[in-house]
Design a protein around this motif. Structure first.
Motif, PDB file in Angstrom:
ATOM      1  N   ASN A 244      16.512  10.613   3.296  1.00  0.00           N
ATOM      2  CA  ASN A 244      16.618   9.704   2.136  1.00  0.00           C
ATOM      3  C   ASN A 244      15.282   9.440   1.445  1.00  0.00           C
ATOM      4  OD1 ASN A 244      19.389   9.345   2.811  1.00  0.00           O
ATOM      5  ND2 ASN A 244      18.738   7.876   4.388  1.00  0.00           N
ATOM      6  N   ALA A 245      14.513  10.465   1.311  1.00  0.00           N
ATOM      7  CA  ALA A 245      13.174  10.296   0.724  1.00  0.00           C
ATOM      8  C   ALA A 245      13.272   9.807  -0.717  1.00  0.00           C
ATOM      9  CB  ALA A 245      12.431  11.625   0.774  1.00  0.00           C
ATOM     10  N   THR A 246      12.339   8.941  -1.092  1.00  0.00           N
ATOM     11  CA  THR A 246      12.293   8.433  -2.466  1.00  0.00           C
ATOM     12  C   THR A 246      11.143   9.075  -3.246  1.00  0.00           C
ATOM     13  OG1 THR A 246      10.943   6.606  -1.691  1.00  0.00           O
ATOM     14  CG2 THR A 246      13.326   6.213  -1.875  1.00  0.00           C
ATOM     15  N   TRP A 247      10.567  10.108  -2.694  1.00  0.00           N
ATOM     16  CA  TRP A 247       9.453  10.792  -3.353  1.00  0.00           C
ATOM     17  C   TRP A 247       9.365  12.212  -2.815  1.00  0.00           C
ATOM     18  CZ3 TRP A 247       5.413  12.645  -0.263  1.00  0.00           C
ATOM     19  CH2 TRP A 247       5.450  12.221   1.083  1.00  0.00           C
ATOM     20  N   PHE A 248       8.628  13.046  -3.525  1.00  0.00           N
ATOM     21  CA  PHE A 248       8.310  14.377  -3.009  1.00  0.00           C
ATOM     22  C   PHE A 248       6.899  14.738  -3.452  1.00  0.00           C
ATOM     23  CE2 PHE A 248      10.162  15.119  -7.201  1.00  0.00           C
ATOM     24  CZ  PHE A 248       9.408  16.155  -7.747  1.00  0.00           C
ATOM     25  N   SER A 249       6.346  15.742  -2.802  1.00  0.00           N
ATOM     26  CA  SER A 249       5.048  16.257  -3.245  1.00  0.00           C
ATOM     27  C   SER A 249       5.271  17.666  -3.777  1.00  0.00           C
ATOM     28  CB  SER A 249       4.036  16.286  -2.087  1.00  0.00           C
ATOM     29  OG  SER A 249       4.231  17.468  -1.325  1.00  0.00           O
ATOM     30  N   LEU A 250       4.310  18.160  -4.522  1.00  0.00           N
ATOM     31  CA  LEU A 250       4.472  19.514  -5.063  1.00  0.00           C
ATOM     32  C   LEU A 250       4.515  20.546  -3.936  1.00  0.00           C
ATOM     33  CD1 LEU A 250       2.367  19.436  -8.368  1.00  0.00           C
ATOM     34  CD2 LEU A 250       4.825  19.090  -8.028  1.00  0.00           C
ATOM     35  N   ALA A 251       3.911  20.234  -2.774  1.00  0.00           N
ATOM     36  CA  ALA A 251       3.966  21.176  -1.647  1.00  0.00           C
ATOM     37  C   ALA A 251       5.370  21.235  -1.037  1.00  0.00           C
ATOM     38  CB  ALA A 251       2.945  20.797  -0.587  1.00  0.00           C
ATOM     39  N   HIS A 252       6.121  20.120  -1.081  1.00  0.00           N
ATOM     40  CA  HIS A 252       7.499  20.164  -0.560  1.00  0.00           C
ATOM     41  C   HIS A 252       8.327  21.212  -1.287  1.00  0.00           C
ATOM     42  CE1 HIS A 252       6.991  15.750   0.852  1.00  0.00           C
ATOM     43  NE2 HIS A 252       6.921  16.546   1.906  1.00  0.00           N
ATOM     44  N   LEU A 253       8.033  21.417  -2.559  1.00  0.00           N
ATOM     45  CA  LEU A 253       8.852  22.351  -3.359  1.00  0.00           C
ATOM     46  C   LEU A 253       8.685  23.803  -2.927  1.00  0.00           C
ATOM     47  CD1 LEU A 253       8.318  20.869  -6.950  1.00  0.00           C
ATOM     48  CD2 LEU A 253      10.186  20.424  -5.350  1.00  0.00           C
ATOM     49  N   ARG A 254       7.677  24.055  -2.066  1.00  0.00           N
ATOM     50  CA  ARG A 254       7.485  25.438  -1.591  1.00  0.00           C
ATOM     51  C   ARG A 254       8.490  25.808  -0.510  1.00  0.00           C
ATOM     52  NH1 ARG A 254       1.115  24.487  -0.153  1.00  0.00           N
ATOM     53  NH2 ARG A 254       0.471  23.717  -2.187  1.00  0.00           N
ATOM     54  N   ARG A 255       9.213  24.836   0.047  1.00  0.00           N
ATOM     55  CA  ARG A 255      10.104  25.136   1.185  1.00  0.00           C
ATOM     56  C   ARG A 255      11.152  26.173   0.764  1.00  0.00           C
ATOM     57  NH1 ARG A 255      12.381  19.946   3.699  1.00  0.00           N
ATOM     58  NH2 ARG A 255      12.911  21.385   5.393  1.00  0.00           N
ATOM     59  N   HIS A 256      11.214  27.218   1.547  1.00  0.00           N
ATOM     60  CA  HIS A 256      11.988  28.397   1.156  1.00  0.00           C
ATOM     61  C   HIS A 256      13.490  28.154   1.250  1.00  0.00           C
ATOM     62  CE1 HIS A 256      12.800  32.485   0.274  1.00  0.00           C
ATOM     63  NE2 HIS A 256      13.128  32.852   1.493  1.00  0.00           N
ATOM     64  N   ASN A 257      14.201  28.651   0.247  1.00  0.00           N
ATOM     65  CA  ASN A 257      15.664  28.594   0.186  1.00  0.00           C
ATOM     66  C   ASN A 257      16.228  27.184   0.042  1.00  0.00           C
ATOM     67  OD1 ASN A 257      16.145  31.320   0.089  1.00  0.00           O
ATOM     68  ND2 ASN A 257      16.285  31.544   2.324  1.00  0.00           N
ATOM     69  N   LEU A 258      15.387  26.232  -0.396  1.00  0.00           N
ATOM     70  CA  LEU A 258      15.937  24.947  -0.847  1.00  0.00           C
ATOM     71  C   LEU A 258      16.059  25.086  -2.368  1.00  0.00           C
ATOM     72  CD1 LEU A 258      14.090  22.447   1.513  1.00  0.00           C
ATOM     73  CD2 LEU A 258      16.440  23.200   1.616  1.00  0.00           C
ATOM     74  N   ILE A 259      14.988  24.735  -3.111  1.00  0.00           N
ATOM     75  CA  ILE A 259      14.990  25.125  -4.536  1.00  0.00           C
ATOM     76  C   ILE A 259      14.287  26.487  -4.664  1.00  0.00           C
ATOM     77  CG2 ILE A 259      14.466  24.447  -6.900  1.00  0.00           C
ATOM     78  CD1 ILE A 259      14.013  21.597  -5.937  1.00  0.00           C
ATOM     79  N   GLU A 260      13.177  26.615  -3.968  1.00  0.00           N
ATOM     80  CA  GLU A 260      12.393  27.864  -4.016  1.00  0.00           C
ATOM     81  C   GLU A 260      13.241  29.015  -3.493  1.00  0.00           C
ATOM     82  OE1 GLU A 260      10.106  31.137  -3.322  1.00  0.00           O
ATOM     83  OE2 GLU A 260      10.964  30.092  -1.601  1.00  0.00           O
ATOM     84  N   HIS A 261      13.156  30.145  -4.180  1.00  0.00           N
ATOM     85  CA  HIS A 261      14.028  31.274  -3.836  1.00  0.00           C
ATOM     86  C   HIS A 261      13.314  32.606  -4.020  1.00  0.00           C
ATOM     87  CE1 HIS A 261      14.429  32.110  -8.151  1.00  0.00           C
ATOM     88  NE2 HIS A 261      14.543  30.804  -8.307  1.00  0.00           N
ATOM     89  N   ASP A 262      13.951  33.657  -3.522  1.00  0.00           N
ATOM     90  CA  ASP A 262      13.442  35.011  -3.736  1.00  0.00           C
ATOM     91  C   ASP A 262      13.606  35.406  -5.206  1.00  0.00           C
ATOM     92  OD1 ASP A 262      12.708  35.413  -1.090  1.00  0.00           O
ATOM     93  OD2 ASP A 262      14.691  36.175  -0.525  1.00  0.00           O
ATOM     94  N   ALA A 263      12.931  36.497  -5.556  1.00  0.00           N
ATOM     95  CA  ALA A 263      13.076  37.095  -6.889  1.00  0.00           C
ATOM     96  C   ALA A 263      12.622  36.169  -8.011  1.00  0.00           C
ATOM     97  CB  ALA A 263      14.527  37.536  -7.121  1.00  0.00           C
ATOM     98  N   SER A 264      11.518  35.469  -7.800  1.00  0.00           N
ATOM     99  CA  SER A 264      10.948  34.646  -8.867  1.00  0.00           C
ATOM    100  C   SER A 264      10.287  35.541  -9.908  1.00  0.00           C
ATOM    101  CB  SER A 264       9.899  33.688  -8.292  1.00  0.00           C
ATOM    102  OG  SER A 264      10.497  32.870  -7.314  1.00  0.00           O
TER     103      SER A 264
END
Ligand code: HEM
Length: 245
Positions: free
Chosen positions: A94-114
């Motif tokens: 239930n996080a109320t914040w994120f960091s730009l490094a969290h977005l690197r986690r693979h296969n959550l939002i970040e995906h192959d074939a960028s």
């Protein structure tokens, strides 16, 4: 660029555009030591201008609403939806914040074939990758980047990862997300309806993670809504095909 030519360019720009002198164009500072950045050029840009925290940390819903509004005139309702997907990459429940490094986690939002980042399998999945970018850039074949050019670049990125990444992971939902991503710069930089965008604007966005103020770009007065994003995504997605029509 050599320092002398950089200074000459800077003086030319500042004297040609009084906004620089009056300070109405925000100052751009790329990431320094300790600053976090992500696979998303749009959010890295927001951090580079201070629309988001420059260190890329502790990004809350309020920050996303204000930051994306100030940077790109994104509708608060759309920002709330985007924030939710960002917060889901923070491993805290239930996080109320994120960091730009969290977005690197693979296969959550970040995906192959960028379009501009390497696949996680091959190493760094979040930093601008000049080789991947060059493969995308070759499809911007006209002075204006159009949805068809982004669609062609997407086909190429998919085939490239499918052929060479043994852990390639891509689904039909991903395909839609991957069409929405390049829709965003066309909407903020180019024509809201057709998506046609000055190629120099798109190049500066991706290559420097900078908004093309110095090329004459200004934030649009019309708010960018979910309907706009859906329409532009469909324009791109409809062209992700190898058929001639
Ligand atoms: C809270 C809002 C947002 C979040 C959480 C977010 C997150 C992400 C993430 C995680 C990626 C990496 C996907 C991949 O693996 O390729 C991505 C890609 C991308 N994002 Fe964002 N994004 C947001 C808003 C924006 C905005 C406002 C823009 C443009 C103005 C933008 C433009 C892009 C583009 C062009 C890509 C594709 C990069 C590539 O394929 O190399 N995003 N975004």
């Amino acid at each position: 660029m050599k320092l002398v030519s950089f200074l000459a360019t800077f003086v030319a720009i500042t004297s040609a555009r009084p906004e620089y002198a009056s300070g109405s164009i925000p100052a751009w500072h790329p990431a320094g030591p300790g600053d976090l950045r992500s696979p998303c050029p749009g959010l890295n840009i927001a951090a580079n201008y201070g629309f988001f925290p420059h260190d890329g940390k502790n990004i809350t819903e309020d920050i996303v609403i204000k930051g994306l509004g100030d940077a790109y005139n994104v509708d608060p309702e759309l920002s709330k939806i985007l924030f939710k997907s960002g917060a889901a990459t923070n491993p805290e429940p239930n996080a109320t914040w994120f960091s730009l490094a969290h977005l690197r986690r693979h296969n959550l939002i970040e995906h192959d074939a960028s379009l501009t980042r390497a696949d996680a399998y091959t190493g760094n999945n979040w930093k601008f990758n000049p080789q991947k970018y060059a493969m995308t850039r070759q499809y911007w074949t006209e002075a204006m980047v159009k949805p068809i050019h982004m669609a062609n670049a997407r086909i190429q990125a998919d085939v490239n990862s499918k052929a060479f990444n043994p852990e390639y992971n891509f689904t039909s939902e991903r395909q839609l997300q991957a069409a929405a991503e390049p829709a965003a710069p066309l909407l903020v930089l180019g024509d809201r309806k057709t998506g046609y965008t000055d190629r120099r604007f798109v190049e500066m966005f991706f290559e420097q993670e900078k908004l093309p103020y110095e090329l004459g770009w200004r934030k649009k007065e019309d708010v960018l809504t979910m309907d706009d994003l859906t329409a532009m995504t469909n324009l791109i997605a409809d062209k992700i095909s190898l058929f001639s029509e």
